[in-house]
Scaffold this motif. Structure first.
Motif, PDB file in Angstrom:
ATOM      1  N   SER A   9      -7.892   8.026   9.525  1.00 42.64           N
ATOM      2  CA  SER A   9      -9.301   7.793   9.327  1.00 42.64           C
ATOM      3  C   SER A   9     -10.128   8.530  10.383  1.00 42.64           C
ATOM      4  CB  SER A   9      -9.437   5.992   9.528  1.00 42.64           C
ATOM      5  OG  SER A   9     -10.877   6.044   9.601  1.00 42.64           O
ATOM      6  N   GLU A  10     -11.240   8.942   9.871  1.00 40.11           N
ATOM      7  CA  GLU A  10     -12.275   9.873  10.976  1.00 40.11           C
ATOM      8  C   GLU A  10     -13.077   8.837  11.573  1.00 40.11           C
ATOM      9  OE1 GLU A  10     -13.738  13.055   8.342  1.00 40.11           O
ATOM     10  OE2 GLU A  10     -11.990  14.318   9.119  1.00 40.11           O
ATOM     11  N   ILE A  11     -12.873   7.772  11.391  1.00 38.47           N
ATOM     12  CA  ILE A  11     -13.917   6.636  11.835  1.00 38.47           C
ATOM     13  C   ILE A  11     -13.319   6.053  13.067  1.00 38.47           C
ATOM     14  CG2 ILE A  11     -15.184   4.374  11.326  1.00 38.47           C
ATOM     15  CD1 ILE A  11     -15.998   6.144   9.083  1.00 38.47           C
ATOM     16  N   VAL A  12     -13.999   6.024  14.213  1.00 35.50           N
ATOM     17  CA  VAL A  12     -13.763   5.588  15.586  1.00 35.50           C
ATOM     18  C   VAL A  12     -13.389   4.192  15.274  1.00 35.50           C
ATOM     19  CG1 VAL A  12     -14.312   5.257  17.752  1.00 35.50           C
ATOM     20  CG2 VAL A  12     -15.200   7.243  16.546  1.00 35.50           C
ATOM     21  N   GLY A  13     -11.946   3.814  15.679  1.00 33.67           N
ATOM     22  CA  GLY A  13     -11.722   2.330  15.842  1.00 33.67           C
ATOM     23  C   GLY A  13     -11.231   1.711  14.336  1.00 33.67           C
ATOM     24  N   GLU A  14     -11.131   2.604  13.555  1.00 32.01           N
ATOM     25  CA  GLU A  14     -10.572   2.370  12.224  1.00 32.01           C
ATOM     26  C   GLU A  14      -9.112   2.822  12.204  1.00 32.01           C
ATOM     27  OE1 GLU A  14     -12.558   1.922   8.060  1.00 32.01           O
ATOM     28  OE2 GLU A  14     -11.729   3.848   8.048  1.00 32.01           O
ATOM     29  N   HIS A  15      -8.241   1.866  11.901  1.00 37.35           N
ATOM     30  CA  HIS A  15      -6.709   1.884  11.952  1.00 37.35           C
ATOM     31  C   HIS A  15      -6.021   2.074  10.802  1.00 37.35           C
ATOM     32  CE1 HIS A  15      -6.568  -0.093  16.335  1.00 37.35           C
ATOM     33  NE2 HIS A  15      -7.191   1.036  16.128  1.00 37.35           N
ATOM     34  N   VAL A  16      -6.174   3.474  10.224  1.00 35.90           N
ATOM     35  CA  VAL A  16      -5.799   3.700   8.825  1.00 35.90           C
ATOM     36  C   VAL A  16      -4.646   5.039   8.865  1.00 35.90           C
ATOM     37  CG1 VAL A  16      -6.287   4.451   6.631  1.00 35.90           C
ATOM     38  CG2 VAL A  16      -7.708   2.727   7.638  1.00 35.90           C
ATOM     39  N   THR A  17      -3.526   4.837   8.274  1.00 40.53           N
ATOM     40  CA  THR A  17      -2.870   6.200   8.274  1.00 40.53           C
ATOM     41  C   THR A  17      -1.884   6.120   7.243  1.00 40.53           C
ATOM     42  OG1 THR A  17      -2.426   6.206  10.658  1.00 40.53           O
ATOM     43  CG2 THR A  17      -1.003   7.689   9.469  1.00 40.53           C
ATOM     44  N   PHE A  18      -1.825   7.295   6.354  1.00 36.34           N
ATOM     45  CA  PHE A  18      -0.901   7.385   5.065  1.00 36.34           C
ATOM     46  C   PHE A  18       0.005   8.344   5.292  1.00 36.34           C
ATOM     47  CE2 PHE A  18      -4.703   4.933   3.538  1.00 36.34           C
ATOM     48  CZ  PHE A  18      -4.100   4.015   2.723  1.00 36.34           C
ATOM     49  N   LYS A  19       1.348   8.120   4.813  1.00 35.85           N
ATOM     50  CA  LYS A  19       2.116   9.154   4.989  1.00 35.85           C
ATOM     51  C   LYS A  19       2.639   9.638   3.451  1.00 35.85           C
ATOM     52  CE  LYS A  19       7.213   9.857   6.578  1.00 35.85           C
ATOM     53  NZ  LYS A  19       8.119   9.311   7.239  1.00 35.85           N
ATOM     54  N   ILE A  20       2.405  10.519   3.076  1.00 31.88           N
ATOM     55  CA  ILE A  20       2.486  10.884   1.439  1.00 31.88           C
ATOM     56  C   ILE A  20       3.800  12.032   1.367  1.00 31.88           C
ATOM     57  CG2 ILE A  20       1.312  11.374  -0.733  1.00 31.88           C
ATOM     58  CD1 ILE A  20      -0.083   9.359   0.557  1.00 31.88           C
ATOM     59  N   HIS A  21       4.742  11.753   0.585  1.00 33.61           N
ATOM     60  CA  HIS A  21       5.783  12.792   0.134  1.00 33.61           C
ATOM     61  C   HIS A  21       5.819  12.680  -1.446  1.00 33.61           C
ATOM     62  CE1 HIS A  21       8.860  15.564   0.694  1.00 33.61           C
ATOM     63  NE2 HIS A  21       9.855  14.620  -0.035  1.00 33.61           N
ATOM     64  N   ASP A  22       5.371  13.403  -2.187  1.00 37.10           N
ATOM     65  CA  ASP A  22       5.395  13.231  -3.746  1.00 37.10           C
ATOM     66  C   ASP A  22       4.800  11.954  -3.936  1.00 37.10           C
ATOM     67  OD1 ASP A  22       6.730  15.871  -3.937  1.00 37.10           O
ATOM     68  OD2 ASP A  22       8.590  14.752  -3.683  1.00 37.10           O
ATOM     69  N   SER A  23       5.499  10.876  -4.641  1.00 38.42           N
ATOM     70  CA  SER A  23       5.001   9.899  -4.849  1.00 38.42           C
ATOM     71  C   SER A  23       5.187   8.639  -4.047  1.00 38.42           C
ATOM     72  CB  SER A  23       5.331   9.261  -6.585  1.00 38.42           C
ATOM     73  OG  SER A  23       6.652   9.213  -6.381  1.00 38.42           O
ATOM     74  N   ASP A  24       5.862   8.943  -2.940  1.00 38.05           N
ATOM     75  CA  ASP A  24       6.156   7.887  -1.943  1.00 38.05           C
ATOM     76  C   ASP A  24       4.823   7.932  -0.830  1.00 38.05           C
ATOM     77  OD1 ASP A  24       8.419   7.729  -2.864  1.00 38.05           O
ATOM     78  OD2 ASP A  24       9.595   8.682  -1.333  1.00 38.05           O
ATOM     79  N   VAL A  25       4.319   6.545  -0.889  1.00 42.16           N
ATOM     80  CA  VAL A  25       3.259   6.312   0.015  1.00 42.16           C
ATOM     81  C   VAL A  25       3.980   5.376   1.246  1.00 42.16           C
ATOM     82  CG1 VAL A  25       0.940   5.374   0.139  1.00 42.16           C
ATOM     83  CG2 VAL A  25       1.643   6.695  -1.956  1.00 42.16           C
TER      84      VAL A  25
END
Ligand code: ZN
Length: 129
Positions: free
Chosen positions: A97-113
């Motif tokens: 996330s580019e929002i300050v204080g928002e805790h969001v991360t995704f790790k993507i590999h093909d269809s694995d999320v």
């Protein structure tokens, strides 16, 4: 495990020792550098004291080498994208996330999320997770 992080545009190395280095610009046109943890789901941020970051504020995030805007334009305008490379040489797309204080991360590999952070629910639609 020593993951490397790279800019998706110039493939320059964004990680130095234990920090990911990113350039940012705030809504009020303040520019600065952030040091982020390379550990997914760790939201430690280090910065100069003069750089004011306000909770909920949207930041523009740039590669400190080629100055590309890292916004994940094909996914969501509130997420930034970098490449992670693991010990085996496998590459993943990392969205955060580019929002300050928002805790969001995704790790993507093909269809694995894989998702990290407390606020990922806001973005699940974009990854079908
Ligand atoms: Zn770059």
């Amino acid at each position: 495990m020593t993951n490397e992080y790279m800019c998706p545009y110039c493939r320059g190395q964004l990680k130095i020792e234990n920090d990911i280095v990113l350039a940012v610009r705030t809504k009020t046109e303040q520019r600065g550098v952030l040091l982020l943890s390379p550990k997914l789901g760790n939201y430690r941020v280090r910065k100069h004291a003069d750089l004011d970051l306000n909770e909920g504020e949207h930041l523009e995030v740039f590669c400190p080498m080629c100055h590309s805007n890292l916004k994940a334009i094909n996914v969501n305008s509130d997420l930034a994208e970098v490449i992670m490379k693991d010990d085996n040489g496998d590459e993943y797309q990392i969205f955060f996330s580019e929002i300050v204080g928002e805790h969001v991360t995704f790790k993507i590999h093909d269809s694995d999320v894989e998702s990290y952070g407390d606020d990922t629910g806001n973005y699940m639609n974009y990854f079908g997770a």
